[in-house]
Design an enzyme around this catalytic site. Structure first.
Site, short mmCIF file in Angstrom:
data_model
loop_
_atom_site.label_atom_id
_atom_site.label_comp_id
_atom_site.label_asym_id
_atom_site.label_seq_id
_atom_site.Cartn_x
_atom_site.Cartn_y
_atom_site.Cartn_z
N LYS A 15 15.06 -25.51 41.79
CA LYS A 15 16.45 -25.82 40.92
C LYS A 15 17.44 -25.13 40.84
CE LYS A 15 14.70 -30.02 37.91
NZ LYS A 15 13.52 -29.79 38.20
N ASP A 59 3.70 -25.00 39.33
CA ASP A 59 5.09 -25.16 39.51
C ASP A 59 5.89 -24.55 38.35
OD1 ASP A 59 7.02 -26.71 39.43
OD2 ASP A 59 6.06 -28.94 39.62
N PHE A 87 5.34 -33.43 35.46
CA PHE A 87 5.90 -33.93 36.89
C PHE A 87 5.99 -32.45 37.66
CE2 PHE A 87 10.57 -34.16 39.05
CZ PHE A 87 10.42 -35.63 39.22
C1 LIG Z 1 12.94 -31.51 38.84
C2 LIG Z 1 11.23 -30.62 39.20
C3 LIG Z 1 10.68 -30.98 40.04
C4 LIG Z 1 11.27 -31.72 41.20
O1 LIG Z 1 12.11 -30.60 42.12
P1 LIG Z 1 12.98 -31.85 43.20
O2 LIG Z 1 13.75 -30.72 43.37
O3 LIG Z 1 13.53 -32.66 42.36
O4 LIG Z 1 12.16 -32.25 43.69
C5 LIG Z 1 9.64 -30.52 40.30
N1 LIG Z 1 8.61 -29.92 39.60
C6 LIG Z 1 9.39 -29.31 38.16
C7 LIG Z 1 8.62 -29.15 37.26
C8 LIG Z 1 10.79 -29.92 37.85
O5 LIG Z 1 11.38 -29.96 36.78
#
Ligand SMILES: *Cc1c(COP(=O)(O)O)cnc(C)c1O
Length: 410
Positions: free
Chosen positions: A252, A223, A138
């Protein structure tokens, strides 16, 4: 207005991109939140791994208040004091030499993809643009990060997707090696897959990826939007293995609850971003970065990483006890305070039952209960949640045995 009326107005006026629980939270402190009627909940979700320091951490609140009185926004055409402080702190505590600030995780990943393409064109070869990502990953909801997200359910209805992505199974070094071709410029992955079901790779996987990327001369992008900033018991998840990425994204929890995103960049690669190449109006604004400085300082100064590792281990051992008692629990796993419990049944009902009992937990990938409490959660609070979960499971087991008996007798 009462909560029923508010929820009705929400359904009327807010786009239906979320399936919401019938819960309207209005206040938070530490590990606890309260709804409009004053009912208290222990929060094992932390706003999806955003409130790592707990709700309304006093240092973050103070930093926001002070900064709001001084200066909320100026353009990135000028120097910004707390932005400089936050970038210095992030570089001091990571592999990075430079930071690009933005406002969300998707935007940070978008920046990483753009920089990887630009760097590759300049340094690796004109026709290098392809990025390898992992199944069940994700990375966000913009068109590029959506395409990077290797889950069909998120792609539906949005074609044509961005060209230049290739998917391989997670935790499979051989698959990555085989997928690399003359167009590949980078590998992008979460060191632990959060949304995809708290999937933790085998030891040596990240290091193995580093070796492959070095050998092929391509970039490694992590990420850490969900697992960065202390969630796994280290400031960054890559620190658990003896390796360093080229690019890393966080968002986050970086500013203790204020929207922010950041792309951490190995110094040599940062040269490919020149003035005008990439930008964001709000990126690194005074308010968000002042909150970020306070949040990061709190994580480093208040012993949160040690606490997270200790309580995380205890939490995992309690989940393992539960697994032994209930046959519908398939697996439990976790590192620090990102923990998952994979079930042989759907998890949505369990989340609802737990909410009724005053505990906020999450279910992802349909059947994985995901626990992301604030890093300050105590062993006593873990015990309280485990007790409620056990009661919920016992009820479930009794009712399913009854159902079985009744269906057998038909
Ligand atoms: C939540 C998340 C995102 C996206 O972040 P947003 O601030 O909602 O755009 C990307 N990568 C990972 C691993 C996430 O958990």
């Amino acid at each position: 207005m009462d909560s029923q009326t508010l929820m009705m107005l929400s359904e009327q006026y807010i786009a239906h991109t979320y399936n919401r629980y019938p819960l309207l939270l209005v206040r938070g402190k530490g590990t606890r939140v309260w709804d409009l009627d004053g009912k208290e909940y222990l929060d094992f979700f932390a706003g999806l791994a955003v409130c790592n320091l707990g709700h309304c951490h006093p240092k973050v609140v103070k930093a926001i208040q002070d900064q709001a009185e001084k200066l909320i926004h100026v353009s990135n055409l000028y120097y910004i004091e707390p932005q400089i402080q936050l970038a210095s702190l992030l570089c001091k505590h990571s592999f990075a030499g430079k930071v690009f600030f933005c406002n969300s995780g998707a935007e940070a990943n978008e920046g990483a993809l753009k920089l990887a393409r630009k760097y590759a064109k300049e340094k690796i070869g004109e026709d290098r643009y392809e990025v390898i990502t992992m199944e069940n990953s994700f990375h966000g909801r913009t068109l590029a990060t959506l395409t990077a997200t290797a889950q069909k359910k998120y792609h539906k209805g949005y074609g044509p997707l961005m060209p230049g992505f290739k998917y391989v199974p997670f935790n499979d070094l051989k698959a990555v090696r085989q997928a690399i071709d003359p167009k590949t410029c980078a590998v992008l992955l979460e060191p632990i897959q959060g949304e995809g079901g708290v999937n933790i790779p085998s030891e040596g996987y990240l290091k193995g990826l580093r070796e492959i990327c070095d050998e092929k001369g391509i970039l490694l992008i992590l990420d850490e939007v969900q697992v960065g900033m202390g969630r796994t018991g280290k400031l960054f998840a890559y620190e658990h293995e003896d390796m360093k990425p080229d690019l890393l994204t966080v968002a986050k929890s970086l500013a203790g609850g204020v929207p922010i995103g950041a792309l951490l960049i190995r110094d040599e690669i940062a040269k490919s971003f020149e003035p005008g190449d990439h930008a964001s109006t709000f990126g690194g604004n005074p308010l968000a970065t002042a909150a970020g400085v306070a949040a990061l300082s709190a994580i480093l100064e208040e012993g949160m990483l040690d606490h997270c590792r200790r309580v995380g281990e205890y939490f995992l051992s309690r989940l393992e006890e539960i697994k032994k008692k209930f046959p519908f629990v398939q697996d439990v796993r976790g590192r620090g305070l990102i923990l998952g419990m994979e079930l042989k049944i759907e998890g949505a009902e369990i989340v609802k039952k737990m909410m009724e009992k005053g505990f906020l937990i999450n279910c992802t990938a349909g059947n994985v209960l995901r626990f992301l409490p604030p890093l300050i959660v105590t062993e006593e609070e873990v015990d309280q949640m485990i007790k409620a979960l056990e009661e919920t499971f016992e009820k479930l087991q009794t009712s399913s045995t009854n159902n079985q008996i009744s269906s057998n007798s038909q």
